[in-house]
Write an enzyme that holds these catalytic residues in place. Structure first.
Site, PDB file in Angstrom:
ATOM      1  N   ASP A 166      -0.970  17.878  -2.815  1.00  0.00           N
ATOM      2  CA  ASP A 166      -0.958  16.629  -2.400  1.00  0.00           C
ATOM      3  C   ASP A 166       0.472  16.019  -2.174  1.00  0.00           C
ATOM      4  O   ASP A 166       1.521  16.681  -2.243  1.00  0.00           O
ATOM      5  CB  ASP A 166      -1.580  15.753  -3.504  1.00  0.00           C
ATOM      6  CG  ASP A 166      -2.228  14.413  -2.811  1.00  0.00           C
ATOM      7  OD1 ASP A 166      -1.867  14.021  -1.842  1.00  0.00           O
ATOM      8  OD2 ASP A 166      -3.206  13.990  -3.669  1.00  0.00           O
ATOM      9  N   GLU A 199      -5.451   4.354  -2.353  1.00  0.00           N
ATOM     10  CA  GLU A 199      -5.203   4.887  -3.489  1.00  0.00           C
ATOM     11  C   GLU A 199      -4.062   3.775  -4.405  1.00  0.00           C
ATOM     12  O   GLU A 199      -3.314   3.184  -3.590  1.00  0.00           O
ATOM     13  CB  GLU A 199      -4.030   5.754  -3.201  1.00  0.00           C
ATOM     14  CG  GLU A 199      -4.488   7.206  -2.668  1.00  0.00           C
ATOM     15  CD  GLU A 199      -3.351   8.021  -2.130  1.00  0.00           C
ATOM     16  OE1 GLU A 199      -2.835   8.568  -2.642  1.00  0.00           O
ATOM     17  OE2 GLU A 199      -3.398   7.956  -1.006  1.00  0.00           O
TER      18      GLU A 199
HETATM   19  C1  BGC Z   1      -0.553   8.412   0.973  1.00  0.00           C
HETATM   20  C2  BGC Z   1      -0.291   8.903   2.559  1.00  0.00           C
HETATM   21  C3  BGC Z   1       0.373   7.544   3.025  1.00  0.00           C
HETATM   22  C4  BGC Z   1       1.450   7.205   2.212  1.00  0.00           C
HETATM   23  C5  BGC Z   1       2.316   6.050   2.456  1.00  0.00           C
HETATM   24  C6  BGC Z   1       0.743   8.317   0.306  1.00  0.00           C
HETATM   25  O1  BGC Z   1       0.696   8.483  -1.257  1.00  0.00           O
HETATM   26  O2  BGC Z   1      -1.420   9.523   0.656  1.00  0.00           O
HETATM   27  O3  BGC Z   1      -1.394   9.089   3.270  1.00  0.00           O
HETATM   28  O4  BGC Z   1       0.758   7.616   4.202  1.00  0.00           O
HETATM   29  O5  BGC Z   1       1.486   7.331   0.827  1.00  0.00           O
HETATM   30  O6  BGC Z   1       3.646   6.136   1.913  1.00  0.00           O
HETATM   31  C1  BGC Z   2      -3.836  11.563  -1.270  1.00  0.00           C
HETATM   32  C2  BGC Z   2      -4.716  12.553  -0.351  1.00  0.00           C
HETATM   33  C3  BGC Z   2      -4.447  12.573   0.770  1.00  0.00           C
HETATM   34  C4  BGC Z   2      -3.016  12.785   1.238  1.00  0.00           C
HETATM   35  C5  BGC Z   2      -2.552  12.699   2.522  1.00  0.00           C
HETATM   36  C6  BGC Z   2      -2.386  11.561  -0.767  1.00  0.00           C
HETATM   37  O1  BGC Z   2      -1.630  10.509  -1.264  1.00  0.00           O
HETATM   38  O2  BGC Z   2      -3.894  11.782  -2.500  1.00  0.00           O
HETATM   39  O3  BGC Z   2      -6.133  12.432  -0.778  1.00  0.00           O
HETATM   40  O4  BGC Z   2      -5.163  13.718   1.597  1.00  0.00           O
HETATM   41  O5  BGC Z   2      -2.330  11.771   0.627  1.00  0.00           O
HETATM   42  O6  BGC Z   2      -2.837  11.680   3.067  1.00  0.00           O
END
Ligand code: BGC
Ligand code: BGC
Length: 817
Positions: free
Chosen positions: A323, A523
């Site tokens: 991840d 998230e």
């Molecule tokens: C997410 C990404 C997002 C990024 C922004 C990550 O934790 O998974 O999809 O673009 O944070 O900083």
């Molecule tokens: C998330 C994932 C996601 C990745 C890419 C991460 O922060 O936990 O679910 O696929 O970012 O965006």
């Protein structure tokens, strides 16, 4: 008097210093015994001829090229030329990364960029074998990063509909829409079993039991990938799917994002493994390893689970992808250096901005033997195997493949019809006093609530942007709001529908539909400390419902949310109550059920709380006492009376990312001011004073005035909180404020210089924001922060603050990079 946190120096770098968690050694409690896990026999078997081709390829690859296959960068931080030079095997885009940095970039730009990366990967050194790159994306509820795509309900709603066959069709439609833009790999489905609904990713999961998640994993994966053995498995209209996040992501303590599952091995296996078994049986080719920990040890470094269970015991022969910089959280690692992860069994580092550093360190460590060549070769073999199976070597440029550039298929009528059916089937009817629903479409209907006419709100997070915020109505061509769907249904039946967000009317309606609920989040930003619904609307939806009721108008509440929430006051105020989850672009599906074109059939995938502090709450718990049990849902025609519910909210909850709102500090903190070391609520005003002020409502803000008579601080002070999650990634401390005077001397916010930003706001004379990324705060211990907000200056300064929160930075970013 509480001591203020040691003032931080400005962080120097991001990549490489993300190490915040204290090292936790592996112990018997966090080491799996694979022989205690079920043995699986994956229906996908290695094909000897293909394996020979892979052997030949690996034999011809340079070590640099091999390392490239196990590293992926984010399109925001990598160019096609980088992919060529570093031989990268894949790229991806995070939720906020888009072609040209435009969140609403047109579909053709995605396809053009897919071609550019493919071209770069195939114009590698001619002496080396040619290995096309693949592209991964979070197509988590439809191809949800793309303007005009069909937005299906989020998984919480799909689970409520309990219709695996429709699920398969949703997977298939999503895959085709991905192919239109030339993208071959999705980071979906999330097959988390979510045990604490305070987690902001609850809506990404299919429910609280392993059985429900396991029942959906297979059909959705087959929809996306096709069926094993079919000629078009992983190709043509299909894509590569990812089961995520392995393992126990939904089982962390207090529902903390990226947190720790503190449970025994039996529970880890019995609660969380069944959906993975289903996914492997359905032929999933990629598994994403969770950010989270098991008894203090990060999954990304847990060889007993990654290699011992998944690869050996389960015989999974696809690849394990990490991840977002999660390897940087493994004991002893940084985002740019982590042999521990690949040695534990990770096959691809998801290294958004850190790809070059991890590429370099991995190469070094392979050369030194710290990473055995055999392990690298195995990781490469897995990546190549999936590429062969998916036909990547023969497929040609992304734009030359089937469905590429067929923009008419993005949000096509067929796909929208599937989504609309799913919306109607996903609705869960919780209350229906007097059999109010279904309504007669030929009636006079009033539609109210801040959620009635808002595609972004009905779509939730992972929609064009990471958190689903910052979009505008024009970004959703072809979509239908809930109001539009109701209007069409009522008009077609000869009735009249009117829309007024605040519920005002001139002619008394036969019934009112009030649509309200959570605003989009993804998230972490959706994590809460309780499960009470805090209405984010500026109009008071509850008052609207009560007013309508008092005027004798029957009220139907339509609740948009990513999870069950304590809504007792709203349940009391409504005659009928529908949990609509996050339906996506086809709002008309709501009207289909409200007016009886389709029956109500949805049932709860998560237990619904009776009290605001009732989390975790899961079927099978000792003393299980929900308001509506797991599996509840009234069917059309069933009586649905409810007794009056207790409206008292338990103390101490809320949104854990809000620090100051509506004129008050939250989370048990206090706003203290004063000279260094002498903070108090209202000290003598010699250096600084505070008083209530108005922005949108009376006393919803605080005015802070520094006199310039000596250094002084205003700080939110309370019990220590753990900010390690906030510091990992883009999360910022955001202050909404107006600057009326000053700054006359340097000002720091949590130790970071913010003087120029304050000066700019003072000149602009309007409300604005200051955002300081949490990773900029090089504080001694981010695990125990007592004052998450501290604004300090020795000069005069006069500011009025209306909000302080953690969130995604928009304007006003003060970066430390
Ligand atoms: C997410 C990404 C997002 C990024 C922004 C990550 O934790 O998974 O999809 O673009 O944070 O900083
Ligand atoms: C998330 C994932 C996601 C990745 C890419 C991460 O922060 O936990 O679910 O696929 O970012 O965006």
């Amino acid at each position: 008097m509480m001591a203020i946190l040691a003032v931080a120096t400005v962080g120097t770098a991001t990549v490489g210093v993300a190490q915040v968690a204290p090292p936790t050694p592996s112990t018997p409690a966090n080491t799996a015994h694979p022989d205690r896990w079920p043995a699986l026999r994956s229906p996908v078997r290695p094909d000897p001829a293909m394996e020979r081709k892979i052997d030949q390829l690996i034999a011809r690859m340079s070590v640099e090229q091999k390392v490239g296959q196990v590293v992926q960068g984010d399109i925001a931080s990598i160019t096609p030329d980088d992919v060529r030079r570093y031989h990268l095997g894949s790229v991806f885009n995070g939720g906020n990364s888009d072609p040209g940095g435009r969140y609403n970039a047109p579909a053709k730009d995605w396809l053009a960029l897919a071609d550019a990366f493919w071209d770069a990967s195939t114009s590698d050194d001619p002496k080396l074998p040619r290995i096309p790159a693949i592209w991964g994306i979070d197509a988590v509820h439809g191809h949800s990063n793309i303007v005009g795509a069909t937005l299906f309900p989020h998984n919480v709603g799909l689970a409520a509909m309990r219709d695996p066959e429709l699920m398969r069709r949703i997977g298939a439609a999503t895959a085709v829409e991905m192919r239109v833009t030339g993208i071959d790999w999705t980071f979906a489905p999330t097959i988390a079993v979510v045990r604490d609904d305070r987690w902001g990713r609850t809506y990404e999961g299919f429910g609280e039991t392993p059985a429900i998640a396991a029942s959906y994993a297979g059909p959705l994966i087959e929809g996306l990938q096709g069926r094993i053995g079919d000629r078009d498995w992983l190709k043509g209209p299909h894509v590569i799917a990812t089961a995520k996040h392995f393992l126990g992501d939904g089982g962390t303590r207090n529902g903390r994002d990226q947190g720790d599952a503190q449970i025994g091995e039996d529970q880890l296996r019995d609660l969380f493994a069944p959906p993975y078994e289903a996914a492997i049986n359905a032929g999933v080719q990629s598994i994403m390893v969770s950010f989270s920990s098991w008894n203090g040890r990060k999954m990304t470094g847990n060889d007993s689970l990654l290699t011992g269970v998944v690869k050996r015991r389960w015989g999974f022969d696809g690849f394990l992808v990490g991840d977002w910089n999660a390897h940087g959280q493994v004991e002893g690692c940084s985002t740019t250096d982590c042999p521990q992860a690949i040695n534990a069994g990770l096959d691809i580092y998801m290294a958004p901005d850190s790809w070059k550093g991890i590429w370099q360190s991995t190469l070094r460590e392979v050369q030194s033997g710290a990473i055995p060549m055999a392990r690298l070769d195995d990781a490469v073999r897995r990546v190549l195997r999936v590429k062969f199976r998916a036909g990547i070597f023969e497929a040609g440029r992304p734009s030359s493949r089937p469905f590429a550039g067929r923009y008419d298929m993005l949000g096509s009528p067929e796909h929208r019809a599937i989504a609309r059916q799913a919306v109607a089937e996903s609705l869960v009817l919780l209350k229906n006093a007097g059999g109010l629903l279904p309504l007669k479409p030929g009636a006079r209907i009033l539609v109210a609530g801040d959620g009635a006419d808002d595609v972004a709100k009905q779509s939730g997070g992972w929609t064009l942007s990471w958190q689903g915020t910052g979009t505008k109505p024009a970004d959703f061509p072809g979509a239908t709001t809930i109001w539009q769907g109701i209007d069409a249904a009522v008009r077609a039946a000869g009735g009249t529908a009117t829309h007024a967000a605040d519920g005002a009317f001139s002619a008394r309606p036969d019934a009112a539909i009030v649509v309200f609920g959570e605003n989009p989040y993804a998230e972490f930003q959706g994590d809460r400390s309780d499960v009470a619904f805090d209405d984010p609307a500026t109009t008071d939806n509850l008052a609207t419902m009560k007013r309508l009721r008092a005027a004798g108008v029957p009220v139907v509440a339509v609740f948009l949310s990513g999870r069950p929430l304590w809504v007792n006051p709203y349940l009391n105020a409504a005659d009928a109550f529908v949990a609509a989850w996050l339906p996506g672009s086809e709002g008309a599906g709501v009207a289909d059920a409200l007016f009886g074109a389709r029956p109500f059939r949805g049932t709860l995938p998560y237990s619904w709380p009776k009290r605001s502090d009732q989390s975790p709450l899961n079927v099978g718990d000792a003393g299980y006492d929900p308001l509506f049990a797991y599996g509840f849902g009234l069917k059309t025609g069933q009586p649905g009376e409810l007794p009056r519910l207790d409206e008292r909210r338990a103390d101490g909850g809320g949104d854990r990312n809000t620090l100051f709102a509506r004129g008050k500090a939250t989370g048990g903190r206090r706003l203290l001011i004063g000279a260094p070391g002498q903070l108090a609520a209202n000290p003598s005003p010699e250096r600084i004073s505070q008083r209530p002020a108005d922005r949108r409502a009376q006393e919803d803000s605080v005015r802070l005035a520094w006199t310039g008579a000596g250094e002084a601080t205003a700080a939110l002070v309370g019990a220590p909180v753990d900010l390690t999650r906030e510091a990992n990634g883009d999360v910022a401390l955001i202050i909404e404020l107006r600057v009326d005077a000053g700054p006359a001397a340097p000002v720091t916010l949590d130790g970071v210089a913010v003087t120029p930003r304050l000066a700019a706001l003072a000149n602009a004379k309007t409300w604005g924001e200051i955002a300081v990324p949490l990773r900029c705060l090089a504080k001694t211990d981010l695990g125990k922060v007592t004052a998450p907000f501290a604004l300090t200056t020795a000069g005069t300064l006069d500011v009025t603050i209306s909000a302080i929160r953690f969130g995604s930075p928009g304007e006003g970013l003060v970066d430390c990079r």
